[in-house]
Design an enzyme around this catalytic site. Structure first.
Site, PDB file in Angstrom:
ATOM      1  N   ALA A 126      71.053  58.603  32.822  1.00 58.48           N
ATOM      2  CA  ALA A 126      71.193  57.447  31.933  1.00 58.48           C
ATOM      3  C   ALA A 126      70.408  56.251  32.477  1.00 58.48           C
ATOM      4  CB  ALA A 126      72.671  57.104  31.752  1.00 58.48           C
ATOM      5  N   GLY A 131      67.116  47.478  25.280  1.00 58.18           N
ATOM      6  CA  GLY A 131      66.036  46.540  25.579  1.00 58.18           C
ATOM      7  C   GLY A 131      65.164  46.950  26.750  1.00 58.18           C
ATOM      8  N   TRP A 158      69.600  56.557  23.898  1.00 60.65           N
ATOM      9  CA  TRP A 158      68.692  57.710  23.942  1.00 60.65           C
ATOM     10  C   TRP A 158      68.999  58.594  25.162  1.00 60.65           C
ATOM     11  CZ3 TRP A 158      67.477  56.351  19.427  1.00 60.65           C
ATOM     12  CH2 TRP A 158      66.918  55.122  19.110  1.00 60.65           C
ATOM     13  N   ARG A 242      58.455  65.189  35.636  1.00 58.64           N
ATOM     14  CA  ARG A 242      57.354  65.050  34.680  1.00 58.64           C
ATOM     15  C   ARG A 242      56.462  66.298  34.604  1.00 58.64           C
ATOM     16  NH1 ARG A 242      56.518  58.559  35.692  1.00 58.64           N
ATOM     17  NH2 ARG A 242      58.029  57.899  34.110  1.00 58.64           N
ATOM     18  N   ARG A 267      45.917  88.496   8.774  1.00 56.00           N
ATOM     19  CA  ARG A 267      45.711  87.873   7.451  1.00 56.00           C
ATOM     20  C   ARG A 267      44.266  88.121   6.969  1.00 56.00           C
ATOM     21  NH1 ARG A 267      47.699  85.878   2.699  1.00 56.00           N
ATOM     22  NH2 ARG A 267      46.571  84.010   2.043  1.00 56.00           N
ATOM     23  N   GLN A 336      47.677  74.843  11.097  1.00 57.32           N
ATOM     24  CA  GLN A 336      46.491  74.858  10.231  1.00 57.32           C
ATOM     25  C   GLN A 336      45.998  76.290   9.997  1.00 57.32           C
ATOM     26  OE1 GLN A 336      46.003  72.018   9.010  1.00 57.32           O
ATOM     27  NE2 GLN A 336      44.151  72.342   7.802  1.00 57.32           N
ATOM     28  N   GLU A 363      60.859  60.573  29.126  1.00 55.51           N
ATOM     29  CA  GLU A 363      60.496  60.588  30.548  1.00 55.51           C
ATOM     30  C   GLU A 363      59.150  59.885  30.804  1.00 55.51           C
ATOM     31  OE1 GLU A 363      61.472  64.113  32.870  1.00 55.51           O
ATOM     32  OE2 GLU A 363      62.883  64.667  31.289  1.00 55.51           O
ATOM     33  N   GLU A 367      51.546  56.571  27.176  1.00 52.09           N
ATOM     34  CA  GLU A 367      50.955  55.307  27.619  1.00 52.09           C
ATOM     35  C   GLU A 367      51.454  54.927  29.015  1.00 52.09           C
ATOM     36  OE1 GLU A 367      52.324  55.997  24.686  1.00 52.09           O
ATOM     37  OE2 GLU A 367      50.498  55.978  23.491  1.00 52.09           O
TER      38      GLU A 367
HETATM   39  N1  COS Z   1      58.384  56.944  43.700  1.00 51.65           N
HETATM   40  C1  COS Z   1      59.121  56.178  44.529  1.00 51.65           C
HETATM   41  N2  COS Z   1      59.228  54.849  44.372  1.00 51.65           N
HETATM   42  C2  COS Z   1      58.574  54.281  43.339  1.00 51.65           C
HETATM   43  C3  COS Z   1      57.777  55.022  42.459  1.00 51.65           C
HETATM   44  C4  COS Z   1      57.686  56.410  42.685  1.00 51.65           C
HETATM   45  N3  COS Z   1      56.970  57.178  41.859  1.00 51.65           N
HETATM   46  N4  COS Z   1      57.251  54.205  41.541  1.00 51.65           N
HETATM   47  C5  COS Z   1      57.684  52.969  41.838  1.00 51.65           C
HETATM   48  N5  COS Z   1      58.484  53.031  42.923  1.00 51.65           N
HETATM   49  C6  COS Z   1      59.140  51.894  43.592  1.00 51.65           C
HETATM   50  C7  COS Z   1      58.088  50.956  44.107  1.00 51.65           C
HETATM   51  O1  COS Z   1      57.658  51.336  45.392  1.00 51.65           O
HETATM   52  C8  COS Z   1      58.818  49.650  44.093  1.00 51.65           C
HETATM   53  O2  COS Z   1      59.651  49.550  45.223  1.00 51.65           O
HETATM   54  P1  COS Z   1      59.434  48.296  46.232  1.00 51.65           P
HETATM   55  O3  COS Z   1      59.555  47.073  45.369  1.00 51.65           O
HETATM   56  O4  COS Z   1      60.552  48.451  47.197  1.00 51.65           O
HETATM   57  O5  COS Z   1      58.082  48.488  46.802  1.00 51.65           O
HETATM   58  C9  COS Z   1      59.734  49.765  42.913  1.00 51.65           C
HETATM   59  O6  COS Z   1      59.899  51.162  42.659  1.00 51.65           O
HETATM   60  C10 COS Z   1      59.175  49.097  41.687  1.00 51.65           C
HETATM   61  O7  COS Z   1      57.904  49.626  41.438  1.00 51.65           O
HETATM   62  P2  COS Z   1      56.909  48.955  40.399  1.00 51.65           P
HETATM   63  O8  COS Z   1      56.792  47.501  40.665  1.00 51.65           O
HETATM   64  O9  COS Z   1      55.695  49.774  40.378  1.00 51.65           O
HETATM   65  O10 COS Z   1      57.759  49.098  39.045  1.00 51.65           O
HETATM   66  P3  COS Z   1      57.359  48.761  37.578  1.00 51.65           P
HETATM   67  O11 COS Z   1      58.473  48.047  36.957  1.00 51.65           O
HETATM   68  O12 COS Z   1      56.005  48.136  37.499  1.00 51.65           O
HETATM   69  O13 COS Z   1      57.291  50.273  36.971  1.00 51.65           O
HETATM   70  C11 COS Z   1      56.640  51.962  35.364  1.00 51.65           C
HETATM   71  C12 COS Z   1      56.506  50.538  35.906  1.00 51.65           C
HETATM   72  C13 COS Z   1      55.929  51.946  34.002  1.00 51.65           C
HETATM   73  C14 COS Z   1      55.992  52.944  36.296  1.00 51.65           C
HETATM   74  C15 COS Z   1      58.127  52.371  35.219  1.00 51.65           C
HETATM   75  O14 COS Z   1      58.846  51.347  34.571  1.00 51.65           O
HETATM   76  C16 COS Z   1      58.313  53.655  34.432  1.00 51.65           C
HETATM   77  O15 COS Z   1      58.118  54.768  34.923  1.00 51.65           O
HETATM   78  N6  COS Z   1      58.676  53.508  33.149  1.00 51.65           N
HETATM   79  C17 COS Z   1      58.992  54.653  32.296  1.00 51.65           C
HETATM   80  C18 COS Z   1      60.427  54.938  32.448  1.00 51.65           C
HETATM   81  C19 COS Z   1      60.758  56.240  31.854  1.00 51.65           C
HETATM   82  O16 COS Z   1      60.153  57.260  32.122  1.00 51.65           O
HETATM   83  N7  COS Z   1      61.782  56.205  31.004  1.00 51.65           N
HETATM   84  C20 COS Z   1      62.273  57.372  30.397  1.00 51.65           C
HETATM   85  C21 COS Z   1      63.685  57.561  30.819  1.00 51.65           C
HETATM   86  S1  COS Z   1      64.123  59.234  31.068  1.00 51.65           S
HETATM   87  S2  COS Z   1      64.098  60.017  29.290  1.00 51.65           S
END
Ligand code: COS
Length: 379
Positions: A126, A131, A158, A242, A267, A336, A363, A367
């Site tokens: 979860a 938002g 979701w 992923r 076919r 198709q 996940e 983008e």
């Molecule tokens: N593995 C381990 N740590 C990670 C990481 C990874 N792959 N990616 C980021 N982190 C850590 C960073 O190191 C950072 O820690 P510190 O501040 O201690 O250095 C922290 O997490 C924040 O990282 P960052 O600043 O890069 O975070 P953002 O908010 O910029 O993240 C993305 C942006 C887009 C990458 C993130 O929000 C994301 O993956 N979004 C999609 C979420 C998703 O998949 N939702 C679906 C839900 S499941 S259906």
């Protein structure tokens, strides 16, 4: 399956799983309640030993923290080709439970993991909120200190397996205004006072719902990892899962490709089988080539994960991005080739056409994967 990373034993295992999915799991999946958790199906996968393969360290003698990324992808690709409901139910057992296995205290791992591996307990991951979807660090569900623990207040949406799961891996804000550095992860059992939820009907093969937290109490021993370090727990989980979403997509693409090849061979149009039309044969060739390229990216990322490669993030994102976009192309192309009959309700391709869409969103949307890949490039 011909990806370079797969050996004959792995290919045999994949073929066995595919056969099991067609003969034993599909009938159980089809008898389930649409949009509900199919516990009989999950139990059947537990009894067949499939779920236990996700957690090789969880045994009768004790538990260790391993997870097998290649095995996860093999299972997901093979199940997807025959039964997307079984595929997704298996994947969610992994996604919901992995944060506990990765970062939970020993007692928590012992409490939940054997039951998840047996198919007796259903977890859920979860993270998303009304938002905060792509921008996961903007989440606001509040975890406010209360005695030695916290109380959770806010909403999730979701969420796969909600509201029917037995426990939820919940990401909540323990430090207001601190972004990703103020998030903590908790394992919250269903049935806690103040926790309620509802189903959301969607075009996916599994249950999805929303959750409302109204001062839900959580204990300190239910914290996953360290306080305010929960965002990493989420990101590490997504890095592992992923590529396997990509494997799901490859399984669907493979099923669509096989259907299109079969149909184009039988076919007759314009005096011969459809496959003799170059427009069709070249399309089939592109479908096969792109599916194989996706498969290579998926298993390369999974193999890197199993080998302990710490530069997994970009490869995981590439595998998911390329495989889910490819599967959308391949399923569409297979429709198709078939023409109108593929659009008839109940046709394999009508089913795949619906199911192939959501993995490009969940996940991390395509983008988000591009953003993750670009950020790794700039590092
Ligand atoms: N593995 C381990 N740590 C990670 C990481 C990874 N792959 N990616 C980021 N982190 C850590 C960073 O190191 C950072 O820690 P510190 O501040 O201690 O250095 C922290 O997490 C924040 O990282 P960052 O600043 O890069 O975070 P953002 O908010 O910029 O993240 C993305 C942006 C887009 C990458 C993130 O929000 C994301 O993956 N979004 C999609 C979420 C998703 O998949 N939702 C679906 C839900 S499941 S259906």
């Amino acid at each position: 399956m011909t990806a370079f990373a797969l050996n004959p034993a792995q290919r045999d295992f994949a073929a066995e799983v595919r056969a099991l999915a067609a003969s034993r799991l599909r009938p159980v999946a089809e008898s389930g309640r649409p949009g509900g958790v199919n516990r009989e199906l999950i139990k059947a996968m537990g009894d067949a030993g499939l779920l236990a393969r996700l957690f090789p360290g969880v045994t009768a003698r004790g538990t260790s923290r391993e997870i097998a990324a290649t095995e996860l992808c093999l299972l997901r690709e093979s199940l997807a080709a025959e039964c997307t409901e079984a595929e997704t139910a298996l994947a969610l057992q992994g996604l919901g439970a992995y944060p506990v296995l990765q970062s939970g205290r020993d007692e928590l791992v012992r409490r939940w993991l054997p039951a998840v591996a047996a198919g007796d307990a259903v977890p859920a991951f979860a993270l998303s909120e009304p938002g905060a979807g792509s921008d996961a660090a903007a989440l606001t569900l509040a975890a406010e200190p209360d005695g030695d623990g916290w109380r959770l207040t806010g909403e999730k949406t979701w969420i796969s397996n909600a509201p029917e799961a037995d426990f939820y891996t919940v990401f909540a804000r323990t430090a207001p205004g601190a972004g990703a550095r103020g998030v903590s992860a908790f394992a919250v059992p269903a049935g806690r006072p103040g926790l309620s939820g509802e189903h959301i009907e969607m075009i996916v093969p599994h249950p999805v719902g929303g959750l409302t937290f109204d001062g839900v109490p959580v204990r300190r021993d239910e914290l996953l990892g360290e306080e305010n370090r929960g965002f990493r727990v989420a990101m590490r989980t997504l890095d592992l899962f992923r590529p396997s979403v990509g494997a799901f997509a490859v399984g669907m693409a493979q099923a669509a490709l096989e259907a299109a090849v079969r149909y184009a061979g039988s076919r007759v149009a314009f005096g011969g089988p459809l496959r003799d039309q170059q427009a069709v044969s070249h399309l089939l060739a592109d479908m096969a080539t792109r599916t194989e390229a996706a498969r290579l990216l998926v298993y390369a990322a999974a193999a890197a994960c199993d080998a302990g490669d710490d530069r997994l993030t970009a490869r995981a994102a590439m595998a998911k991005l390329f495989a889910t976009e490819t599967a959308q192309f391949v399923v569409d192309a297979a429709v198709q080739v078939h023409g109108a009959r593929a659009l008839r309700r109940g046709h394999l391709l009508e089913h795949l056409y619906r199911e192939v869409r959501a993995p490009r969103v969940y996940e991390g949307a395509s983008e988000v994967q591009r953003t993750v890949i670009a950020r790794e490039l700039y590092r």
